[in-house]
Design an enzyme around this catalytic site. Structure first.
Site, PDB file in Angstrom:
ATOM      1  N   ASN A   9      -1.032 -11.384   2.861  1.00  0.00           N
ATOM      2  CA  ASN A   9      -0.527 -11.107   1.508  1.00  0.00           C
ATOM      3  C   ASN A   9       0.938 -10.682   1.636  1.00  0.00           C
ATOM      4  OD1 ASN A   9       0.029 -10.151  -1.057  1.00  0.00           O
ATOM      5  ND2 ASN A   9      -1.336  -8.383  -0.929  1.00  0.00           N
ATOM      6  N   TRP A  10       1.829 -11.591   1.279  1.00  0.00           N
ATOM      7  CA  TRP A  10       3.263 -11.306   1.442  1.00  0.00           C
ATOM      8  C   TRP A  10       3.801 -10.409   0.322  1.00  0.00           C
ATOM      9  CZ3 TRP A  10       5.999 -16.500   3.291  1.00  0.00           C
ATOM     10  CH2 TRP A  10       5.412 -16.901   4.502  1.00  0.00           C
ATOM     11  N   LYS A  11       2.974 -10.123  -0.678  1.00  0.00           N
ATOM     12  CA  LYS A  11       3.368  -9.268  -1.808  1.00  0.00           C
ATOM     13  C   LYS A  11       4.708  -9.752  -2.395  1.00  0.00           C
ATOM     14  CE  LYS A  11       0.881  -5.537   0.392  1.00  0.00           C
ATOM     15  NZ  LYS A  11       0.486  -4.155   0.318  1.00  0.00           N
ATOM     16  N   HIS A  94      -6.226  -6.965  -6.530  1.00  0.00           N
ATOM     17  CA  HIS A  94      -5.597  -6.136  -5.486  1.00  0.00           C
ATOM     18  C   HIS A  94      -5.319  -4.742  -6.051  1.00  0.00           C
ATOM     19  CE1 HIS A  94      -2.677  -4.624  -2.619  1.00  0.00           C
ATOM     20  NE2 HIS A  94      -3.175  -5.498  -1.764  1.00  0.00           N
ATOM     21  N   GLU A  96      -2.900  -2.813  -5.874  1.00  0.00           N
ATOM     22  CA  GLU A  96      -1.574  -2.625  -6.488  1.00  0.00           C
ATOM     23  C   GLU A  96      -1.556  -3.174  -7.914  1.00  0.00           C
ATOM     24  OE1 GLU A  96       0.647  -4.388  -3.287  1.00  0.00           O
ATOM     25  OE2 GLU A  96       0.050  -2.712  -2.011  1.00  0.00           O
ATOM     26  N   GLU A 166     -10.719  -2.959   0.839  1.00  0.00           N
ATOM     27  CA  GLU A 166      -9.438  -2.357   1.197  1.00  0.00           C
ATOM     28  C   GLU A 166      -9.386  -0.919   0.681  1.00  0.00           C
ATOM     29  OE1 GLU A 166      -6.293  -5.567   1.794  1.00  0.00           O
ATOM     30  OE2 GLU A 166      -6.322  -5.167  -0.339  1.00  0.00           O
ATOM     31  N   GLY A 172      -0.864  -0.045   3.563  1.00  0.00           N
ATOM     32  CA  GLY A 172       0.567   0.216   3.734  1.00  0.00           C
ATOM     33  C   GLY A 172       0.887   1.607   4.240  1.00  0.00           C
ATOM     34  N   SER A 213      -3.613  -1.638   6.712  1.00  0.00           N
ATOM     35  CA  SER A 213      -2.884  -1.321   7.947  1.00  0.00           C
ATOM     36  C   SER A 213      -3.443  -2.026   9.186  1.00  0.00           C
ATOM     37  CB  SER A 213      -2.820   0.200   8.160  1.00  0.00           C
ATOM     38  OG  SER A 213      -2.101   0.808   7.105  1.00  0.00           O
ATOM     39  N   GLY A 234      -1.318  -7.150   4.897  1.00  0.00           N
ATOM     40  CA  GLY A 234      -0.089  -7.038   4.122  1.00  0.00           C
ATOM     41  C   GLY A 234       1.118  -7.018   5.043  1.00  0.00           C
TER      42      GLY A 234
HETATM   43  C1  PEP Z   1      -2.786  -5.376   1.421  1.00  0.00           C
HETATM   44  O1  PEP Z   1      -1.809  -5.296   0.717  1.00  0.00           O
HETATM   45  O2  PEP Z   1      -3.755  -6.032   1.040  1.00  0.00           O
HETATM   46  C2  PEP Z   1      -2.765  -4.678   2.718  1.00  0.00           C
HETATM   47  C3  PEP Z   1      -3.886  -4.586   3.367  1.00  0.00           C
HETATM   48  O3  PEP Z   1      -1.568  -4.161   3.117  1.00  0.00           O
HETATM   49  P1  PEP Z   1      -1.252  -3.548   4.577  1.00  0.00           P
HETATM   50  O4  PEP Z   1      -1.811  -4.490   5.605  1.00  0.00           O
HETATM   51  O5  PEP Z   1       0.240  -3.468   4.642  1.00  0.00           O
HETATM   52  O6  PEP Z   1      -1.905  -2.207   4.644  1.00  0.00           O
END
Ligand code: PEP
Length: 251
Positions: A9-11, A94, A96, A166, A172, A213, A234
């Site tokens: 997921n490049w956000k 997600h 976010e 998640e 993050g 993470s 992410g």
């Molecule tokens: C995500 O945004 O779905 C995610 C898992 O981010 P990260 O890997 O940076 O924790």
């Protein structure tokens, strides 16, 4: 039985030029790992150029959201058919989007139905906040998200679903969940609820990912868990070497 699955997921990162460079950097490494289903989810603005790049590749594209309506006066939104022009997958719900853009279990449910109606496979995200985790509400919250978000999904579609557990406190933050703990939630809560919705046989076919993470160092400890079928990544998906390493760890 379930093919491992890793999505990046490049956000809201990378212009289309930058996305092209990043994809070019990771593509040879990703192409080599045939036993894992590999998906990259760049911003909408890079989907067209990357779909050209990936035309002959087994690496698939996903979007990060969609609107459930077919078309119309929804300024700033992207319809399922528009996503389908370039993608096979779409991340929905997600944390976010739930936290900053008003996504709810009800809107996620509409989006999941719209995605399936257009032949897209949803990657549906669920997970609890730190407060909910600390007050022992993980099972309750995740049950509600799964049951309401996936309500009235046709059983034939259900087994194509991908669900990502998640924990929000792990996204993050650099503080990944404990792999055994994540495995327990995925098997005991997510898959259990999927079995109640769709029957045990179908629930056993649904890929359930861990996200939060994940990096090149810790990925294997998650993917070794029997209930964890891969990862939604992410930050580490923005570094070609790390992302390839994570995908390799899922074999
Ligand atoms: C995500 O945004 O779905 C995610 C898992 O981010 P990260 O890997 O940076 O924790």
């Amino acid at each position: 039985m379930r093919k491992p699955f890793v999505a990046g997921n490049w956000k809201m990162n990378k212009t289309s030029d930058q996305a092209t460079l990043l994809a070019a950097d990771m593509l040879p490494g990703l192409e080599a790992v045939k036993t894992v289903e590999r998906v990259i989810c760049p911003p909408f603005t890079s989907l067209m150029v990357l779909s050209g790049m990936l035309a002959d590749s087994e690496v698939k594209l996903g979007a990060q959201n969609l609107h459930w309506e077919e078309s119309g006066a929804y300024t700033g939104e992207i319809s399922p058919a528009m996503v389908k022009e370039f993608c096979q997958f779409v991340i929905l719900g997600h944390s976010e989007r739930r936290a900053y853009f008003g996504d709810t279990d009800e809107s996620v449910n509409k989006k999941v139905k719209a995605a399936f109606a257009h032949g897209l496979i949803p990657i549906v995200c669920v997970g609890e906040t730190l407060d909910e985790y600390e007050s022992g509400k993980t099972a309750e919250v995740v049950t509600r998200q799964v049951k309401n978000g996936l309500k009235e999904i046709e059983s034939e579609n259900a087994e194509k679903l991908v669900v990502a557990y998640e924990p929000i406190w792990a996204i993050g933050t650099g503080k990944a969940a404990n792999p055994e703990g994540a495995n327990a939630v995925i098997g005991g809560v997510v898959r259990q609820n999927l079995a109640e919705l769709f029957g045990n046989d179908r629930a056993q076919k649904i890929r359930i990912l861990y996200g939060g993470s994940v990096n090149g160092q810790n990925a294997a400890s998650f993917f070794q868990q029997p209930e964890i079928d891969g990862g939604l990544v992410g930050g580490a998906s923005l570094k070609a070497e790390d992302f390839v390493k994570i995908v390799e760890s899922a074999t």
